[in-house]
Design an enzyme around this catalytic site. Structure first.
Site, PDB file in Angstrom:
ATOM      1  CD  GLU A 106      -7.253   5.891   7.165  1.00 42.79           C
ATOM      2  OE1 GLU A 106      -7.302   5.485   5.983  1.00 42.79           O
ATOM      3  OE2 GLU A 106      -6.277   5.710   7.909  1.00 42.79           O
TER       4      GLU A 106
ATOM      5  CD  GLU B 123     -12.166   1.784   0.988  1.00 47.77           C
ATOM      6  OE1 GLU B 123     -12.598   0.815   1.638  1.00 47.77           O
ATOM      7  OE2 GLU B 123     -10.951   1.956   0.754  1.00 47.77           O
TER       8      GLU B 123
ATOM      9  CE  LYS C  13     -10.349   2.716   5.402  1.00 46.86           C
ATOM     10  NZ  LYS C  13      -9.178   2.311   4.587  1.00 46.86           N
TER      11      LYS C  13
ATOM     12  CD  GLU D 290      -2.756  -0.586   2.752  1.00 46.61           C
ATOM     13  OE1 GLU D 290      -2.534   0.430   3.445  1.00 46.61           O
ATOM     14  OE2 GLU D 290      -3.544  -1.473   3.109  1.00 46.61           O
TER      15      GLU D 290
END
Length: 318
Positions: A299, A291, A294, A241
């Site tokens: 995030e 997203e 999150k 990542e």
């Protein structure tokens, strides 16, 4: 947007407005993204990947480690249900656990779970094709500056020592999540250009005989230094990542910086690092989508794409 040979993208699903799994696989194909990382064996994702040429890093969730470590039969069943059942999926890695910390109650299960998964993969005759590893992160380093001083901290050394020899004996890579964004967020003395991988003569780190003009290369080499000191000098690093958020975390989390970081990352990983020049670094950008479920706020905004499947910004991934 098309992807170079060593680039992949992480596909997280913590959003209530994301496209279907088949649409996501179609999106990867549309933009020629040839590698995907997923965090758990979602049957719909695995079905959608069937017959595609996308290579997959499949995660074993931390919550599964105790059961898989407790018996070979449990590991065999996991591999049967989530790997062997999908014979037309191009599995590349099985990442057993993500960012397991030495103090986690499931930490003692990590290494035996890796061994059991490896036994299952080997028994299926796939040991050369699918590599078993685990994903760690920069917090495992007790020291990282300059890169040649990189060393795992004492707690992580005991967790990682058997894992490193396991990886070496199986010729599996060391998977690590690396985020210059977090280093910069925690330490404003790090120049922004250095964190964004923008060459800047005023922001270089000298570590003779090497010079570093960006933090990502320095972080990778700090992990290589730590591996060398831990008997893992033969291992390759795969960056599982890396990325930069486009909102949610103060003035430096913006679209321009996210585009700059990820664009420069694609170029940087082609060329290796000062310690391993000319050896491309297989790297997975986090993440496919924003997203919205999150936390904390920053995030939510790591996506290359909006949930509508529109690219958030123009970027060449090759």
């Amino acid at each position: 947007m098309t992807a170079g040979a060593q680039m992949g993208v992480c596909y997280g699903t913590l959003g209530d407005n994301l496209p279907s799994e088949q649409e996501v696989v179609d999106l990867f194909n549309q933009y020629n993204i040839r590698r995907m990382r997923i965090y758990d064996p979602n049957p719909r994702t695995l079905q959608a990947l069937g017959g595609s040429s996308i290579e997959l890093m499949l995660g074993v969730p931390n919550s599964d480690l105790p059961s898989i470590s407790s018996s070979q039969a449990n590991a065999d069943a996991w591999v049967q249900n989530n790997v062997l059942k999908y014979s037309d999926v191009k599995f590349r890695y099985i990442a057993v656990g993500n960012e397991v910390k030495p103090g986690d109650d499931f930490a003692p299960a990590l290494f035996p779970a890796m061994q059991n998964i490896q036994n299952s993969i080997s028994a299926a005759g796939l040991g050369n094709q699918i590599k078993v590893s685990t994903v760690t992160f920069a917090a495992a380093l007790g020291e990282s500056y300059p890169p040649s001083r990189g060393v795992f901290n004492a707690e992580y050394q005991s967790l990682l020592a058997p894992i490193i020899s396991f990886l070496a004996s199986n010729q599996s890579p060391f998977l690590v999540n690396l985020y210059p964004y977090f280093s910069r967020a925690e330490n404003n003395d790090i120049p922004l250009n250095y964190a964004l991988l923008v060459p800047d003569p005023s922001a270089t780190v000298s570590d003779p005989p090497f010079e570093y003009n960006n933090l990502f290369a320095a972080m990778v080499d700090a992990v290589y230094s730590a591996l060398e000191k831990a008997g893992g000098g033969s291992l390759d690093i795969v960056v599982a990542e890396s990325g930069w958020p486009s909102a949610g975390g103060g003035p430096e989390t913006n679209i321009d910086n996210a585009r700059t970081y990820n664009t420069n990352l694609v170029q940087q990983v082609k060329n290796g690092t000062p310690k391993r020049p000319g050896r491309p670094i297989e790297t997975y950008i986090f993440a496919t989508f924003d997203e919205n479920q999150k936390q904390p706020e920053y995030e939510k905004f790591w996506g290359l794409f909006l949930p509508s499947k529109q690219p958030k910004y123009q970027i060449q991934l090759e």
